[in-house]
Design a protein around this motif. Structure first.
Motif, PDB file in Angstrom:
ATOM      1  N   MET A   1     -45.677  63.399 -59.242  1.00  0.00           N
ATOM      2  CA  MET A   1     -44.492  63.718 -60.393  1.00  0.00           C
ATOM      3  C   MET A   1     -44.992  64.632 -61.359  1.00  0.00           C
ATOM      4  N   SER A   2     -44.339  65.710 -61.446  1.00  0.00           N
ATOM      5  CA  SER A   2     -44.570  66.805 -62.318  1.00  0.00           C
ATOM      6  C   SER A   2     -44.424  66.456 -63.821  1.00  0.00           C
ATOM      7  N   GLY A   3     -45.657  65.705 -64.471  1.00  0.00           N
ATOM      8  CA  GLY A   3     -45.279  65.525 -65.733  1.00  0.00           C
ATOM      9  C   GLY A   3     -44.556  64.340 -66.247  1.00  0.00           C
ATOM     10  N   ASN A   4     -44.239  63.595 -65.346  1.00  0.00           N
ATOM     11  CA  ASN A   4     -43.540  62.036 -65.603  1.00  0.00           C
ATOM     12  C   ASN A   4     -42.441  62.458 -66.426  1.00  0.00           C
ATOM     13  N   LEU A  11     -32.624  58.170 -58.208  1.00  0.00           N
ATOM     14  CA  LEU A  11     -32.926  56.759 -57.531  1.00  0.00           C
ATOM     15  C   LEU A  11     -34.063  57.110 -56.173  1.00  0.00           C
ATOM     16  N   PRO A  12     -33.638  58.251 -55.278  1.00  0.00           N
ATOM     17  CA  PRO A  12     -34.473  58.736 -54.255  1.00  0.00           C
ATOM     18  C   PRO A  12     -35.743  58.756 -54.485  1.00  0.00           C
ATOM     19  N   VAL A  13     -36.120  59.304 -55.408  1.00  0.00           N
ATOM     20  CA  VAL A  13     -37.466  59.806 -56.045  1.00  0.00           C
ATOM     21  C   VAL A  13     -38.078  58.424 -56.171  1.00  0.00           C
ATOM     22  N   ILE A  14     -37.577  57.462 -57.072  1.00  0.00           N
ATOM     23  CA  ILE A  14     -38.063  56.266 -57.432  1.00  0.00           C
ATOM     24  C   ILE A  14     -38.196  55.379 -55.955  1.00  0.00           C
ATOM     25  N   GLU A  15     -37.528  55.461 -55.112  1.00  0.00           N
ATOM     26  CA  GLU A  15     -37.373  54.526 -54.003  1.00  0.00           C
ATOM     27  C   GLU A  15     -38.690  54.871 -53.082  1.00  0.00           C
ATOM     28  N   LEU A  58     -44.860  57.432 -62.113  1.00  0.00           N
ATOM     29  CA  LEU A  58     -43.486  57.522 -62.445  1.00  0.00           C
ATOM     30  C   LEU A  58     -43.192  57.460 -63.848  1.00  0.00           C
ATOM     31  N   GLY A  59     -44.242  57.024 -64.613  1.00  0.00           N
ATOM     32  CA  GLY A  59     -44.167  57.074 -66.139  1.00  0.00           C
ATOM     33  C   GLY A  59     -43.144  55.854 -66.286  1.00  0.00           C
ATOM     34  N   ILE A  60     -43.159  54.830 -65.751  1.00  0.00           N
ATOM     35  CA  ILE A  60     -42.083  53.634 -65.894  1.00  0.00           C
ATOM     36  C   ILE A  60     -43.009  52.315 -65.948  1.00  0.00           C
ATOM     37  N   SER A  61     -42.860  51.689 -67.191  1.00  0.00           N
ATOM     38  CA  SER A  61     -43.653  50.497 -67.295  1.00  0.00           C
ATOM     39  C   SER A  61     -42.845  49.247 -66.852  1.00  0.00           C
ATOM     40  N   ARG A  79     -35.076  48.361 -57.412  1.00  0.00           N
ATOM     41  CA  ARG A  79     -34.150  48.027 -58.322  1.00  0.00           C
ATOM     42  C   ARG A  79     -34.676  47.850 -59.605  1.00  0.00           C
ATOM     43  N   MET A  80     -35.780  46.909 -59.692  1.00  0.00           N
ATOM     44  CA  MET A  80     -36.248  46.627 -61.279  1.00  0.00           C
ATOM     45  C   MET A  80     -36.879  47.735 -61.797  1.00  0.00           C
ATOM     46  N   VAL A  81     -37.572  48.604 -61.033  1.00  0.00           N
ATOM     47  CA  VAL A  81     -38.123  49.916 -61.487  1.00  0.00           C
ATOM     48  C   VAL A  81     -36.985  50.953 -61.921  1.00  0.00           C
ATOM     49  N   ALA A  82     -36.057  50.930 -60.915  1.00  0.00           N
ATOM     50  CA  ALA A  82     -34.907  52.043 -61.292  1.00  0.00           C
ATOM     51  C   ALA A  82     -34.171  51.280 -62.713  1.00  0.00           C
TER      52      ALA A  82
END
Length: 91
Positions: A1-4, A11-15, A58-61, A79-82
């Motif tokens: 991921m470029s720079g988060n 959603l497609p990137v997260i999936e 992804l930079g997602i906690s 779904r949780m991450v999204a």
């Protein structure tokens, strides 16, 4: 991921990224796509690795406790991450 950057997260990137992490960390065998974390014999170190890689890539906690409480399968984890990223399913 470029720079988060959160703005880059759709959603497609997260999936795709969460699926990649899930399969690598839990060594998911073919035919086990709907298996839950515990079905795949997930343990505390695997939960820590999952959430650490999600945050790093992804930079997602995500809280490790959520993995244990929810016992998600891949779709539920996506779904949780999204949800934590505030990404709409229509993204």
């Amino acid at each position: 991921m470029s720079g988060n950057h959160p703005g880059e997260l759709v959603l497609p990137v997260i999936e795709a990224k969460v699926a990649e992490i899930w399969k690598q960390v839990l060594d998911v065998p073919d035919g086990s796509e709907d298996a839950t974390f515990f079905d795949l014999e997930g343990e505390s170190i695997a939960a820590v690795r999952l959430v650490s890689r999600i945050e790093d890539e992804l930079g997602i906690s995500v809280d490790v406790g959520d993995v244990f409480e929810e016992d998600p399968n891949l779709d539920a984890l996506v779904r949780m991450v999204a949800g934590k990223a505030a990404v709409s399913p229509a993204a």
